[in-house]
Design an enzyme around this catalytic site. Structure first.
Site, PDB file in Angstrom:
ATOM      1  N   CYS A 116       0.812  -1.232   0.000  1.00  0.00           N
ATOM      2  CA  CYS A 116       0.000   0.000   0.000  1.00  0.00           C
ATOM      3  C   CYS A 116       0.841   1.274   0.000  1.00  0.00           C
ATOM      4  CB  CYS A 116      -0.918   0.009   1.218  1.00  0.00           C
ATOM      5  SG  CYS A 116      -1.929  -1.462   1.307  1.00  0.00           S
ATOM      6  N   HIS A 282      -4.037   6.884   1.081  1.00  0.00           N
ATOM      7  CA  HIS A 282      -4.197   5.564   0.467  1.00  0.00           C
ATOM      8  C   HIS A 282      -5.619   5.110   0.762  1.00  0.00           C
ATOM      9  CE1 HIS A 282      -4.165   1.375  -0.265  1.00  0.00           C
ATOM     10  NE2 HIS A 282      -4.072   1.044   1.013  1.00  0.00           N
ATOM     11  N   ASN A 312     -10.028  -0.816  -2.867  1.00  0.00           N
ATOM     12  CA  ASN A 312      -8.640  -0.558  -2.467  1.00  0.00           C
ATOM     13  C   ASN A 312      -7.728  -1.090  -3.573  1.00  0.00           C
ATOM     14  OD1 ASN A 312      -6.038  -0.865  -1.368  1.00  0.00           O
ATOM     15  ND2 ASN A 312      -6.816  -1.296   0.690  1.00  0.00           N
TER      16      ASN A 312
HETATM   17  N1  ACO Z   1     -19.315 -10.162   4.277  1.00  0.00           N
HETATM   18  C1  ACO Z   1     -20.054 -10.547   5.313  1.00  0.00           C
HETATM   19  N2  ACO Z   1     -19.517 -10.896   6.495  1.00  0.00           N
HETATM   20  C2  ACO Z   1     -18.200 -10.835   6.605  1.00  0.00           C
HETATM   21  C3  ACO Z   1     -17.358 -10.447   5.549  1.00  0.00           C
HETATM   22  C4  ACO Z   1     -17.974 -10.095   4.340  1.00  0.00           C
HETATM   23  N3  ACO Z   1     -17.284  -9.680   3.271  1.00  0.00           N
HETATM   24  N4  ACO Z   1     -16.094 -10.493   5.979  1.00  0.00           N
HETATM   25  C5  ACO Z   1     -16.098 -10.901   7.240  1.00  0.00           C
HETATM   26  N5  ACO Z   1     -17.382 -11.119   7.636  1.00  0.00           N
HETATM   27  C6  ACO Z   1     -17.870 -11.562   8.935  1.00  0.00           C
HETATM   28  C7  ACO Z   1     -16.867 -12.382   9.669  1.00  0.00           C
HETATM   29  O1  ACO Z   1     -16.906 -13.716   9.298  1.00  0.00           O
HETATM   30  C8  ACO Z   1     -17.328 -12.167  11.086  1.00  0.00           C
HETATM   31  O2  ACO Z   1     -18.404 -13.014  11.331  1.00  0.00           O
HETATM   32  P1  ACO Z   1     -18.599 -13.719  12.766  1.00  0.00           P
HETATM   33  O3  ACO Z   1     -18.753 -12.599  13.737  1.00  0.00           O
HETATM   34  O4  ACO Z   1     -19.822 -14.545  12.582  1.00  0.00           O
HETATM   35  O5  ACO Z   1     -17.351 -14.491  12.986  1.00  0.00           O
HETATM   36  C9  ACO Z   1     -17.841 -10.741  11.097  1.00  0.00           C
HETATM   37  O6  ACO Z   1     -18.109 -10.422   9.730  1.00  0.00           O
HETATM   38  C10 ACO Z   1     -16.856  -9.776  11.647  1.00  0.00           C
HETATM   39  O7  ACO Z   1     -15.564 -10.061  11.064  1.00  0.00           O
HETATM   40  P2  ACO Z   1     -14.349  -9.193  11.317  1.00  0.00           P
HETATM   41  O8  ACO Z   1     -13.198  -9.668  10.500  1.00  0.00           O
HETATM   42  O9  ACO Z   1     -14.149  -9.051  12.788  1.00  0.00           O
HETATM   43  O10 ACO Z   1     -14.888  -7.846  10.697  1.00  0.00           O
HETATM   44  P3  ACO Z   1     -14.456  -6.411  11.002  1.00  0.00           P
HETATM   45  O11 ACO Z   1     -15.537  -5.713  11.716  1.00  0.00           O
HETATM   46  O12 ACO Z   1     -13.099  -6.337  11.587  1.00  0.00           O
HETATM   47  O13 ACO Z   1     -14.385  -5.830   9.543  1.00  0.00           O
HETATM   48  C11 ACO Z   1     -12.681  -5.265   7.981  1.00  0.00           C
HETATM   49  C12 ACO Z   1     -13.464  -6.377   8.616  1.00  0.00           C
HETATM   50  C13 ACO Z   1     -13.619  -4.406   7.140  1.00  0.00           C
HETATM   51  C14 ACO Z   1     -11.624  -5.850   7.098  1.00  0.00           C
HETATM   52  C15 ACO Z   1     -12.098  -4.409   9.085  1.00  0.00           C
HETATM   53  O14 ACO Z   1     -11.365  -5.194   9.992  1.00  0.00           O
HETATM   54  C16 ACO Z   1     -11.209  -3.341   8.594  1.00  0.00           C
HETATM   55  O15 ACO Z   1     -11.692  -2.357   8.105  1.00  0.00           O
HETATM   56  N6  ACO Z   1      -9.905  -3.517   8.774  1.00  0.00           N
HETATM   57  C17 ACO Z   1      -8.938  -2.595   8.279  1.00  0.00           C
HETATM   58  C18 ACO Z   1      -8.121  -3.307   7.325  1.00  0.00           C
HETATM   59  C19 ACO Z   1      -8.264  -2.734   5.984  1.00  0.00           C
HETATM   60  O16 ACO Z   1      -8.941  -1.783   5.703  1.00  0.00           O
HETATM   61  N7  ACO Z   1      -7.541  -3.323   5.122  1.00  0.00           N
HETATM   62  C20 ACO Z   1      -7.509  -2.842   3.799  1.00  0.00           C
HETATM   63  C21 ACO Z   1      -6.365  -3.417   3.143  1.00  0.00           C
HETATM   64  S1  ACO Z   1      -4.932  -3.143   3.991  1.00  0.00           S
HETATM   65  C22 ACO Z   1      -4.539  -1.635   3.681  1.00  0.00           C
HETATM   66  O17 ACO Z   1      -4.778  -1.119   2.638  1.00  0.00           O
HETATM   67  C23 ACO Z   1      -3.919  -0.904   4.793  1.00  0.00           C
END
Ligand code: ACO
Length: 355
Positions: A116, A282, A312
């Site tokens: 990134c 980013h 992204n």
């Molecule tokens: N659709 C539906 N449900 C989903 C999905 C999806 N695409 N993905 C995960 N889930 C579910 C999981 O299975 C979990 O279910 P459970 O509670 O029954 O186990 C629930 O949603 C919560 O999962 P988490 O992984 O804890 O979800 P979170 O609230 O953390 O959201 C996300 C995930 C959006 C990735 C978040 O952690 C985030 O924004 N992280 C930042 C990382 C990021 O933005 N990365 C981008 C790339 S890296 C970069 O560019 C820096």
């Protein structure tokens, strides 16, 4: 004092739009979940067999070169940032050189593997080359064809829904104009959490599983005639060939490091957050960008977000957003533009430019 300025800028995104609803047809997810957690409505996917990370980069680069008013042959160095290269090796830098048809000059090409923050690292390296007088026309590109490397089953949904394809490029040139061009760049990394956002197979580690770091996995080929960097049936069967992300951990680090490095860059340049005209973060996640915006006290018209439409695009996201903001007339001569990125590695950085 010799500085580098952006002489030309361009971007390219593939035609094919993939909506959140399209993804619900192949995995268990929903438009509501994706929008609420990431802000993304749709992303673009390149055309398999016709488009690659390199060909998209060439489209973006051609626009940047034309806007800079130079010939392709005048490019004297290429810096290419990507995490989704066409080949394992050689890197995309030389492939782009070939695609642009500028091999005769034998200009150097360098590949950057900083995910990134790759574009930020790229312009910082180019800036040093230009300031020392070594090069005059440095092409810096970020390009990603993520759609080729994602897991479209439900087990990959937390990663797959976030990413899209695209490319962005700038042509950096020297300037002696007072208070113009790149004022400063700040780069950082911390490998402590390298596996928190990673694609580790296949690799030269000899047996590893991102989700079971304490227990290296033996893929079963020590006695075979193949080296450990080859793909095995077990990797395929167990879905070990896809990116892994500890989303919540990445989120926590990102919202800490983004503001930190932006304030560091401002301090280094003797400026304050109130001096920023436009922040180009980013496009990791809309929620991360909104957090950074609040921390810096920026109005909505002082930050450029396009993750809603492109997802992204990792190394391509900053130059795509910068180019869009420029084309929309949101950046004018004399404006202070701040670029910032955080991602896998972890690596992060910021740059301040006087447009
Ligand atoms: N659709 C539906 N449900 C989903 C999905 C999806 N695409 N993905 C995960 N889930 C579910 C999981 O299975 C979990 O279910 P459970 O509670 O029954 O186990 C629930 O949603 C919560 O999962 P988490 O992984 O804890 O979800 P979170 O609230 O953390 O959201 C996300 C995930 C959006 C990735 C978040 O952690 C985030 O924004 N992280 C930042 C990382 C990021 O933005 N990365 C981008 C790339 S890296 C970069 O560019 C820096």
């Amino acid at each position: 004092m010799l500085r580098s300025k952006i002489g030309g800028i361009g971007y390219y995104v593939p035609e094919k739009v993939v909506t959140n609803d399209d993804l619900t047809k192949v995995m268990d997810t929903s438009d509501e979940w994706i929008q609420e957690r990431t802000g993304i409505l749709e992303r673009r996917y390149g055309k398999k067999h016709e488009e690659t990370t390199t060909t998209m980069a060439a489209r973006a680069a051609a626009v940047a070169i034309e806007r800079a008013g130079i010939r392709k042959e005048d490019v004297d160095f290429i810096i290419f940032a990507t995490l989704s290269p066409d080949f394992y090796f050689p890197g995309c830098g030389v492939l782009l050189q070939r695609e642009l048809g500028i091999t005769a000059s034998e200009a150097g090409a360098l590949d950057i593997r900083n995910q990134c923050s790759g574009f930020l690292y790229g312009i910082s390296v180019a800036d040093q080359f230009i300031r020392t007088g070594m090069y005059k026309n440095v092409l810096v590109v970020g390009s990603e064809m993520h759609s080729m490397g994602l897991d479209f089953s439900t087990s990959g949904r937390n990663v797959t829904v976030i990413f899209g394809d695209g490319a962005g490029a700038v042509l950096l040139q020297p300037t002696e104009e007072e208070n113009k061009g790149i004022l400063t760049t700040c780069l950082h990394s911390d490998g402590t959490y390298a596996e928190k956002l990673a694609l580790i197979n296949p690799g030269a580690h000899g047996g590893y599983h991102a989700k079971q770091l304490e227990e290296p996995v033996d893929y079963g080929y020590p006695d075979s005639k193949y080296g450990d960097m080859f793909v095995t049936q077990r990797m395929l069967d167990e879905g070990m060939l896809f990116p892994y992300m500890d989303g919540q951990f990445v989120f926590k680090m990102a919202v800490q490091k983004f503001p930190e490095v932006i304030l560091e860059a401002l301090g280094k340049a003797g400026l304050k957050k109130e001096d920023i005209t436009m922040l180009i973060p980013h496009q990791a996640n809309l929620r991360i960008s909104q957090f950074v915006q609040r921390r810096l006290g920026l109005r909505d018209d002082q930050i450029w977000n396009n993750i809603q439409r492109f997802g992204n695009t990792t190394a391509a996201s900053v130059p795509i957003a910068l180019c869009e903001a420029y084309e929309a007339g949101a950046i004018k001569s004399g404006d202070l533009v701040c670029l910032a990125a955080f991602g896998s590695g972890f690596t992060w950085g910021a740059a301040l430019l006087r447009w």
